[in-house]
Design a protein around this motif. Structure first.
Motif, PDB file in Angstrom:
ATOM      1  N   ASP A 271      -2.267   0.765  -3.994  1.00 31.20           N
ATOM      2  CA  ASP A 271      -1.828   0.871  -2.599  1.00 31.20           C
ATOM      3  C   ASP A 271      -3.055   0.912  -1.697  1.00 31.20           C
ATOM      4  O   ASP A 271      -3.771   1.908  -1.642  1.00 31.20           O
ATOM      5  CB  ASP A 271      -0.992   2.132  -2.426  1.00 31.20           C
ATOM      6  CG  ASP A 271      -0.388   2.229  -1.030  1.00 31.20           C
ATOM      7  OD1 ASP A 271      -0.694   1.356  -0.186  1.00 31.20           O
ATOM      8  OD2 ASP A 271       0.376   3.182  -0.780  1.00 31.20           O
ATOM      9  N   GLN A 272      -3.298  -0.181  -0.977  1.00 33.48           N
ATOM     10  CA  GLN A 272      -4.478  -0.274  -0.118  1.00 33.48           C
ATOM     11  C   GLN A 272      -4.161   0.008   1.346  1.00 33.48           C
ATOM     12  O   GLN A 272      -4.988  -0.240   2.223  1.00 33.48           O
ATOM     13  CB  GLN A 272      -5.093  -1.672  -0.242  1.00 33.48           C
ATOM     14  CG  GLN A 272      -5.465  -2.038  -1.665  1.00 33.48           C
ATOM     15  CD  GLN A 272      -6.120  -3.387  -1.773  1.00 33.48           C
ATOM     16  OE1 GLN A 272      -7.149  -3.658  -1.149  1.00 33.48           O
ATOM     17  NE2 GLN A 272      -5.537  -4.274  -2.584  1.00 33.48           N
ATOM     18  N   SER A 273      -2.965   0.523   1.596  1.00 34.35           N
ATOM     19  CA  SER A 273      -2.552   0.735   2.985  1.00 34.35           C
ATOM     20  C   SER A 273      -2.832   2.135   3.503  1.00 34.35           C
ATOM     21  O   SER A 273      -2.798   2.373   4.711  1.00 34.35           O
ATOM     22  CB  SER A 273      -1.049   0.459   3.117  1.00 34.35           C
ATOM     23  OG  SER A 273      -0.300   1.372   2.322  1.00 34.35           O
ATOM     24  N   HIS A 274      -3.123   3.083   2.606  1.00 36.00           N
ATOM     25  CA  HIS A 274      -3.250   4.463   3.070  1.00 36.00           C
ATOM     26  C   HIS A 274      -4.646   4.754   3.630  1.00 36.00           C
ATOM     27  O   HIS A 274      -5.615   4.036   3.382  1.00 36.00           O
ATOM     28  CB  HIS A 274      -2.925   5.450   1.947  1.00 36.00           C
ATOM     29  CG  HIS A 274      -3.482   5.067   0.603  1.00 36.00           C
ATOM     30  ND1 HIS A 274      -4.810   4.876   0.383  1.00 36.00           N
ATOM     31  CD2 HIS A 274      -2.855   4.849  -0.583  1.00 36.00           C
ATOM     32  CE1 HIS A 274      -5.012   4.559  -0.885  1.00 36.00           C
ATOM     33  NE2 HIS A 274      -3.835   4.529  -1.494  1.00 36.00           N
ATOM     34  N   SER A 275      -4.732   5.836   4.383  1.00 37.54           N
ATOM     35  CA  SER A 275      -5.988   6.254   4.999  1.00 37.54           C
ATOM     36  C   SER A 275      -6.886   6.928   3.968  1.00 37.54           C
ATOM     37  O   SER A 275      -6.491   7.152   2.820  1.00 37.54           O
ATOM     38  CB  SER A 275      -5.697   7.225   6.150  1.00 37.54           C
ATOM     39  OG  SER A 275      -5.086   8.399   5.644  1.00 37.54           O
ATOM     40  N   TRP A 279      -5.747   8.626   0.521  1.00 39.65           N
ATOM     41  CA  TRP A 279      -6.295   8.153  -0.757  1.00 39.65           C
ATOM     42  C   TRP A 279      -6.866   9.310  -1.570  1.00 39.65           C
ATOM     43  O   TRP A 279      -6.584   9.449  -2.764  1.00 39.65           O
ATOM     44  CB  TRP A 279      -7.358   7.087  -0.515  1.00 39.65           C
ATOM     45  CG  TRP A 279      -8.370   6.971  -1.618  1.00 39.65           C
ATOM     46  CD1 TRP A 279      -9.688   7.302  -1.572  1.00 39.65           C
ATOM     47  CD2 TRP A 279      -8.132   6.514  -2.959  1.00 39.65           C
ATOM     48  NE1 TRP A 279     -10.295   7.088  -2.785  1.00 39.65           N
ATOM     49  CE2 TRP A 279      -9.368   6.597  -3.656  1.00 39.65           C
ATOM     50  CE3 TRP A 279      -7.015   6.053  -3.628  1.00 39.65           C
ATOM     51  CZ2 TRP A 279      -9.489   6.231  -4.987  1.00 39.65           C
ATOM     52  CZ3 TRP A 279      -7.145   5.693  -4.969  1.00 39.65           C
ATOM     53  CH2 TRP A 279      -8.369   5.776  -5.625  1.00 39.65           C
TER      54      TRP A 279
END
Length: 531
Positions: A271-275, A279
């Motif tokens: 998941d590369q969308s989180h802050s 993370w």
């Protein structure tokens, strides 16, 4: 990545080879005909229906196959699913893999208990090679020959085996040359609620330390869990009956806990969308690095007992086929310089994990993408490779092999062209003819053309014990594994190739590539640091 239907079928075939996968799901992208505009500006009519197959592979790679025609899409999906969930071991790809440069007549293993015993007899006469398990009747998960104290006969071993879970009585796995102390491994004693005792087992452990005043038993369970094991027939060595031995508990998670930890980590990395805060929170929640730290801390205790305290050690948990092997393997890597060479490390894995009885087939049916709640799943071998990577990162000159080897082994243990990691024991491999009908991975890795890919060009042998730090700031997430398919590794691959070239040039000139030279080269080319 959107291969053609033909490539999709090829992908389903390698589900038996180096890209065995778990089919995640199939979803419809278009359900009716229509016009589609391509990036080039051309407009064309698409088929009446199409589908997309998302395949989550065991090496953590995620493939999306866009296939025109829903019927064809479903057919391909069914083929992949069928080929990736074969029940019979003999139908797996290693039994059909026949490269021209390998022969089934080649020797299968790198070493044997007989060879290991030969190394020890040069140093001491206190040990002997027992064939008590030659028909696998005493212990199904041990090899036919094991090394035991010379003063213990086979009849005593048979009785001691009955007192240990799965028949895994204490056997020698490492002899420490500087002081003559040893590391033994076994499973838990079957003491039970009635606190049964076995005098043969007590005599066996007494023969290990002889006149020494003290030995250590490292139990990879917490004290409360070891107490609970009594209720189901297990237990631990009591102080009253094993007076020369001091018991230490170092709890290491395994099974469901470890599998869920890996799944959470893989999800967080994907998941590369989180802050940044999100993370770090998910990384901590996975607890994977905590498992790495716990394992290395327990290994440090084991090494300290042997090296600094000068005492022999017995390691076991419950079955003695998982965390026990992790500790004995890492301890030998830290203590023994020969285990840090490429051939020595592969022999170590073969001795402790392949011959030592790790149930590879049960533990690696699914990988980090799977949410299946299978009781036997546990990525303990993957945890071992992560621990080795941590040591390699802290001591870049101490190991003869690099990260490339560890990544390759992490892939091979889940899906391989070779038979080394098939089945759950040496007995099963013999029954199914694995050694006669498949090729040996470790032999393949030591072929000259392959060996150069995995060696460390900075390797400088040392006889010193290497002590990795377990402080949180000294442990890092293994990006090469967990971000392998997410980040572009082009620059790292170029850096590795350049280092290999510099090392080869240094060897031709008769000198050694130093860390200072590497640093100067790295900064002059602004290439990111490896590892």
């Amino acid at each position: 990545m959107s291969p053609s239907p033909l490539n999709s079928v090829k992908q389903s075939k390698v589900a038996l080879g180096s890209y065995t996968c778990d089919l995640h799901h199939v979803e419809n992208l278009l359900e009716h005909s229509g016009l589609h505009s391509s990036r080039s500006g051309n407009t064309h009519r698409v088929c009446e229906s199409s589908g997309s197959i998302i395949i989550k592979c065991k090496d953590l790679c995620v493939l999306q196959l866009d296939i025109p025609g829903m019927e064809e899409c479903l057919n391909i999906a069914n083929s992949i699913e069928a080929l990736s969930s074969l029940d019979e071991v003999t139908t797996l790809y290693p039994f059909y893999y026949r490269p021209s440069y390998l022969s089934l007549q080649d020797p299968w293993a790198l070493s044997s208990p007989e060879q290991d015993f030969g190394d020890i007899t040069v140093l001491t006469d206190r040990w002997r090679l027992s064939q008590v398990n030659r028909d696998y009747g005493v212990c199904p998960s041990y090899p036919p020959a094991v090394i035991v104290p010379v003063s213990v006969d086979d009849k005593l071993l048979v009785k001691a085996a009955r007192f240990r879970q799965g028949g895994r009585f204490p056997v020698l796995c490492y002899y420490h040359r500087p002081n003559g102390k040893v590391i033994m491994r076994s499973s838990q004693p079957l003491q039970g609620a009635n606190r049964k005792r076995c005098r043969e087992d007590e005599r066996l452990l007494q023969a290990v330390i002889e006149s020494s005043s003290l030995g250590y038993i490292i139990d990879t369970r917490s004290a409360p869990l070891a107490q609970q094991a009594r209720m189901t027939g297990g237990g631990f060595e009591s102080k009253a009956n094993y007076s020369p031995w001091r018991r230490l508990h170092r709890h290491l998670d395994k099974g469901k806990v470890l599998q869920e930890s890996l799944t959470k980590l893989v999800e967080a990395c994907s998941d590369q969308s989180h802050s940044m805060d999100r993370w770090l929170s998910r990384l901590e929640a996975s607890r994977w690095l905590s498992h790495v730290q716990s394992a290395l801390a327990a290994v440090g205790l084991l090494v300290e007992c042997v090296e600094r305290e000068g005492c022999s050690v017995l390691v076991h948990g419950s079955e003695g086929t998982d965390t026990t092997l992790l500790l004995t393997t890492m301890a030998q890597l830290i203590l023994e310089p020969r285990c840090r060479t490429l051939p020595g490390f592969l022999r170590l894995l073969e001795r402790e994990w392949v011959l030592g009885g790790h149930p590879f087939q049960l533990r690696h049916t699914h990988s980090g993408h799977s949410h299946a709640r299978l009781r036997q799943e546990a990525p303990v071998f993957l945890l071992l490779l992560d621990c080795v990577w941590q040591v390699q990162r802290q001591f870049p000159l101490a190991l003869d092999f690099g990260e490339t080897l560890l990544l390759h082994l992490a892939q091979e243990v889940y899906a391989s062209n070779f038979g080394t990691f098939l089945c759950n024991s040496d007995r099963e491999r013999c029954t199914l003819g694995v050694k006669e009908r498949t090729h040996c991975l470790f032999r393949y890795l030591l072929r000259p053309k392959e060996k150069d890919k995995y060696t460390n060009p900075l390797y400088q042998p040392t006889d010193l014990v290497i002590w990795p730090s377990v402080q949180p700031q000294c442990l890092q997430l293994w990006q090469g594994l967990f971000f392998r398919w997410i980040h572009n590794n082009k620059h790292l691959e170029e850096a590795r190739e350049e280092i290999q070239s510099l090392a080869a040039q240094s060897r031709r000139l008769g000198c050694r590539l130093s860390m200072s030279q590497l640093e100067g080269w790295r900064w002059s080319r602004a290439v990111p640091r490896i590892g």
